[in-house]
Scaffold this active site. Structure first.
Site, PDB file in Angstrom:
ATOM      1  N   LYS A 180       6.378   0.318  -2.533  1.00  0.00           N
ATOM      2  CA  LYS A 180       5.208   1.101  -2.964  1.00  0.00           C
ATOM      3  C   LYS A 180       5.608   2.128  -4.036  1.00  0.00           C
ATOM      4  O   LYS A 180       6.782   2.241  -4.379  1.00  0.00           O
ATOM      5  CB  LYS A 180       4.561   1.765  -1.747  1.00  0.00           C
ATOM      6  CG  LYS A 180       4.190   0.766  -0.630  1.00  0.00           C
ATOM      7  CD  LYS A 180       3.038  -0.152  -1.018  1.00  0.00           C
ATOM      8  CE  LYS A 180       2.896  -1.400  -0.170  1.00  0.00           C
ATOM      9  NZ  LYS A 180       2.524  -1.214   1.217  1.00  0.00           N
TER      10      LYS A 180
HETATM   11  C1  LIG Z   1       2.028  -1.791   2.488  1.00  0.00           C
HETATM   12  C2  LIG Z   1       0.640  -1.918   2.975  1.00  0.00           C
HETATM   13  C3  LIG Z   1       0.234  -1.487   4.253  1.00  0.00           C
HETATM   14  C4  LIG Z   1       1.163  -1.098   5.355  1.00  0.00           C
HETATM   15  O1  LIG Z   1       2.129  -0.233   5.109  1.00  0.00           O
HETATM   16  P1  LIG Z   1       3.491  -0.179   5.960  1.00  0.00           P
HETATM   17  O2  LIG Z   1       4.010   1.156   5.543  1.00  0.00           O
HETATM   18  O3  LIG Z   1       4.343  -1.313   5.519  1.00  0.00           O
HETATM   19  O4  LIG Z   1       3.152  -0.227   7.406  1.00  0.00           O
HETATM   20  C5  LIG Z   1      -1.119  -1.518   4.561  1.00  0.00           C
HETATM   21  N1  LIG Z   1      -2.021  -1.986   3.696  1.00  0.00           N
HETATM   22  C6  LIG Z   1      -1.674  -2.438   2.485  1.00  0.00           C
HETATM   23  C7  LIG Z   1      -2.744  -2.937   1.565  1.00  0.00           C
HETATM   24  C8  LIG Z   1      -0.335  -2.439   2.094  1.00  0.00           C
HETATM   25  O5  LIG Z   1       0.002  -2.932   0.894  1.00  0.00           O
END
Ligand SMILES: *Cc1c(COP(=O)(O)O)cnc(C)c1O
Length: 377
Positions: A180
């Site tokens: 991210k």
């Molecule tokens: C990455 C992501 C999540 C979840 O995040 P984590 O930190 O991996 O639990 C939820 N929704 C979307 C759209 C994502 O890309």
């Protein structure tokens, strides 16, 4: 192999983490409140609550708004599975709505069709980093007395008509997984302007206990009450130190991501078989992902085949995502099947995510373009 996404960590980040490791507090210390405050400020929200992952953040949000058995929550067909799983965690039912063909964003007209007497909320996903059509979604939510949740895990730094993502919906969800925009290793955040929701989520992340150890220390008492059923969804202080350090770099990283996207757009403009997703003229895209559709018919090759050719060229492409309701869990639990959201299914057969990350060099972006041209021309 050039990956589709990866973290960028520098010496400053490492120093910030080491400082906390040498301090008195490894978890639930001062860095958490500091990260929450800076994060809330950066997205223009009143409150931010930090938790152990984006998944925990989505679960806390569903708990805060009181989703329970038989409640329905409308979610887009295309997202990471947890955008729907969070509803199931609370015993609710995710109801899948189709997306727009050119953006893969939740289609407000499809949302309206799925509303029933049991509908409680809409979860919008700012797919790839582009904000959804919030004027329309807010109108629909208002008219039908629904809450609006933004799964903004792709969209830190994105802007919708002068409103920053994170300050648009009733609750806004972020993830700090390494792919991210900014990372804590693992981590998540919920932003809101509602103090009652924020309070509820702070209790939820700490076993449902109404006071934390600082408050008890201040009161000089061992006594505490568990007022609600909660989880251990706490994040550590050293993770928040990393998050704080990363947040400082976000503005530059967004500029870089947008430059890479502009270069890709321009490079693919002359290639008929490759179409980048449409970007609306009223948004500032945050480009978590850069997604293109391949014209598999014209190329007379399927997506799997194109995917493997790009991998052979050393490009670590990926696919985001399988329509959630086609996962075996959803098919067997909710009886969902092919045909439910035809636009999402057709898009799924054509999409590929190309490399896009903070540290992607112009040279590597050129290699990506060269490989795409080789495969598509
Ligand atoms: C990455 C992501 C999540 C979840 O995040 P984590 O930190 O991996 O639990 C939820 N929704 C979307 C759209 C994502 O890309």
């Amino acid at each position: 192999m050039i990956p589709y996404g990866r973290q960028l960590i520098d010496d400053e980040d490492i120093k910030c983490v080491i400082d906390v490791l040498q301090s008195d507090w490894l978890t639930t210390g001062p860095k958490i409140a500091e990260f929450e405050k800076e994060f809330a400020k950066s997205v223009g929200a009143k409150y931010a609550v930090a938790v152990s992952s984006g998944t925990a953040a989505l679960h806390a949000a569903m708990h805060a708004i009181g989703i329970k058995k038989n409640d329905e929550v409308i979610v887009p067909a295309i997202s990471f599975a947890v955008s729907a799983n969070c509803v199931v965690f609370q015993g609710g039912r995710p109801v899948f709505a189709d997306v727009e063909a050119d953006t893969l964003l939740l289609n407000p007209a499809e949302v309206e069709k799925k509303i029933t007497n049991n509908t409680k909320a809409i979860i919008a996903v700012d797919y790839a980093g582009q904000p959804c059509d919030y004027d329309k979604l807010r109108d629909i939510a208002k008219k039908n007395n629904l809450l609006l949740i933004d799964d903004a895990c792709h969209a830190l730094g994105a802007v919708y008509k002068n409103c920053r993502v994170g300050s648009i919906a009733d609750l806004n969800i972020f993830s700090f997984h390494p792919v991210k925009h900014i990372t804590c290793g693992e981590g998540g955040m919920i932003t809101t302007d509602d103090s009652a929701y924020a309070k509820k989520m702070r209790i939820f992340r700490n076993h449902g206990i109404a006071t934390d150890h600082h408050q008890r220390q201040a009161q000089g008492s061992w006594y505490y009450e568990m007022v609600d059923l909660g989880y251990n969804y706490r994040i550590t202080d050293f993770q928040c130190a990393l998050g704080l350090s990363q947040l400082l770099k976000l503005p530059d990283w967004l500029v870089h991501r947008r430059e890479i996207a502009a270069y890709y757009d321009e490079s693919f403009s002359g290639i008929e078989a490759v179409t980048p997703l449409t970007v609306k003229n009223y948004v500032e895209h945050a480009y978590h992902l850069y997604v293109v559709k391949f014209d598999t018919k014209k190329m007379n090759r399927d997506r799997k085949d194109i995917f493997h050719s790009l991998r052979e060229e050393g490009i670590g492409v990926n696919v985001h995502y399988i329509p959630i309701y086609l996962h075996p869990f959803y098919q067997k639990t909710f009886g969902t099947n092919r045909g439910l959201c035809p636009i999402a299914e057709a898009a799924y057969d054509q999409i590929i995510s190309l490399p896009m990350y903070n540290g992607l060099s112009q040279g590597d972006a050129e290699k990506v373009v060269k490989a795409v041209k080789k495969v598509a021309l």
